[in-house]
Write an enzyme that holds these catalytic residues in place. Sequence first.
Site, mmCIF file in Angstrom:
data_model
loop_
_atom_site.group_PDB
_atom_site.id
_atom_site.type_symbol
_atom_site.label_atom_id
_atom_site.label_comp_id
_atom_site.label_asym_id
_atom_site.label_seq_id
_atom_site.Cartn_x
_atom_site.Cartn_y
_atom_site.Cartn_z
ATOM 1 C CG ASP A 11 142.143 -76.595 5.137
ATOM 2 O OD1 ASP A 11 142.816 -77.574 5.544
ATOM 3 O OD2 ASP A 11 142.162 -76.186 3.960
ATOM 4 C CE1 TYR A 233 143.053 -67.721 -0.900
ATOM 5 C CE2 TYR A 233 144.962 -68.986 -1.612
ATOM 6 C CZ TYR A 233 143.602 -68.881 -1.421
ATOM 7 O OH TYR A 233 142.790 -69.936 -1.742
ATOM 8 C CE LYS A 236 138.133 -67.090 -2.062
ATOM 9 N NZ LYS A 236 137.883 -65.685 -1.764
HETATM 10 P P1 13P Z 1 140.893 -74.215 0.678
HETATM 11 O O1 13P Z 1 140.494 -72.884 1.284
HETATM 12 O O2 13P Z 1 139.730 -75.142 0.621
HETATM 13 O O3 13P Z 1 142.075 -74.787 1.401
HETATM 14 O O4 13P Z 1 141.288 -73.949 -0.824
HETATM 15 C C1 13P Z 1 142.497 -73.363 -1.094
HETATM 16 C C2 13P Z 1 142.832 -73.294 -2.536
HETATM 17 O O5 13P Z 1 143.588 -72.403 -2.908
HETATM 18 C C3 13P Z 1 142.286 -74.285 -3.483
HETATM 19 O O6 13P Z 1 142.818 -74.154 -4.779
HETATM 20 MG MG MG Z 2 142.991 -76.346 2.109
HETATM 21 MG MG MG Z 3 138.555 -75.708 2.241
HETATM 22 MG MG MG Z 4 139.765 -72.756 3.291
#
Ligand code: 13P
Ligand code: MG
Ligand code: MG
Ligand code: MG
Length: 371
Positions: A11, A233, A236
């Site tokens: 990402d 964090y 994800k």
């Molecule tokens: P991503 O890992 O897809 O960037 O998602 C992050 C997130 O916190 C979505 O609410």
């Molecule tokens: Mg993202």
């Molecule tokens: Mg993502």
């Molecule tokens: Mg992600």
Amino acid sequence: EKITISVIKADVGGWPGHSRVHPALIEKAKEVLSEAQKEGTIIDFYVTYAGDDLQLIMTHKKGVDSPEVHGLAWEAFKKATEVAKELALYGAGQDLLKDAFSGNVRGLGPSVAEMEITLRKSEPIVTFHLDKTEPGAFNLPIFRMFADPFNTAGLVIDPKMHMGFRFEIWDILEHKKVIMNSPEEMYDILALIGAKGRYVIKRVYPKEGHPIPKDEPVAVVSTEKLYEVAGEYVGKDDPVAIVRAQSGLPALGEVLEPFAFPHLVSGWMRGSHNGPLMPVPLKYATPTRFDGPPRAVALGWQISPEGKLIGPVDLFDDPAFDWARQKALEITDYMRRHGPFEPHRLPLEEMEYTTLPGVLEKLKDRFEPIE
Ligand code: 13P
Ligand code: MG
Ligand code: MG
Ligand code: MG
Ligand code: 13P
Ligand code: MG
Ligand code: MG
């Protein structure tokens, strides 16, 4: 001669928020990879997205963990990040957690699934690309494909599959792995992989006597944990996987069948919620509602004898998965109505970030013993 298939994703900026990848990022990554293809570093490539994750699918002859191929992916992500910064996309460079590349993207933020294989006469493969969830989301579907006779008829009726498969399972907390045999150790396997936040299927191998050499994977999943790399964090670890199909392996339809059941996975909003995994065509790999629900894209390929990627076929772009999508929406509504309550919100130890320590600190003088 062996061919390596590498799926590497990161990402590097969302458009808008965490919803999807801007086309300019895809264009930039294509530019970088097509240059490398001309120079002969890779044989073929395809660039796409799943939600806000930029996906590079490459074939080459350099084996897994090749510094050249990983370096190329890193360069593509860096260049795409520059574009994301120019456009002020959300979280530009989000998954590039380290500044310096040192031979391998593992541990730097991107997720990787790679396999080096001897091409069969015909080599059908599926690459899976998930957004708003974590590697353990693959445990249930990969188990079903290679170990569940109620999913995969071939386990019962194809003599080449009847002996079952071997599962390489990683304990991602203790950094240990174990190889286990199915069906002999099926209940033990399930005892581990049911705890999908800790034990994740990394690879599946054939057994002795299968036409595919015993040391060649037939499925591989990315297992990167961003949280461990970054120490906090940062989004994800939206995972990817590669699965080979047919001729002594699950048929294409047996590889896809587990996704007809939108099982609950962790991720979704702020990486802190349980929600259904919705199988979608690329055009709907654009999480919106509560930043979700989590999405799965499946791309179908045949690999030519020279290692060319013949595809993709957008496999969930099929009304046969409408019911699963409908079911996922029902579950979405049902889960959302729990608001901040478990089990919609993840238990404390699995949440990606929490205000609880701050709340407890504020209340510490007001807590008193219970008589
Ligand atoms: P991503 O890992 O897809 O960037 O998602 C992050 C997130 O916190 C979505 O609410
Ligand atoms: Mg993202
Ligand atoms: Mg993502
Ligand atoms: Mg992600
Ligand atoms: P193979 O022809 O690859 O053995 O698979 C049988 C099949 O087509 C299942 O539908
Ligand atoms: Mg057939
Ligand atoms: Mg056949």
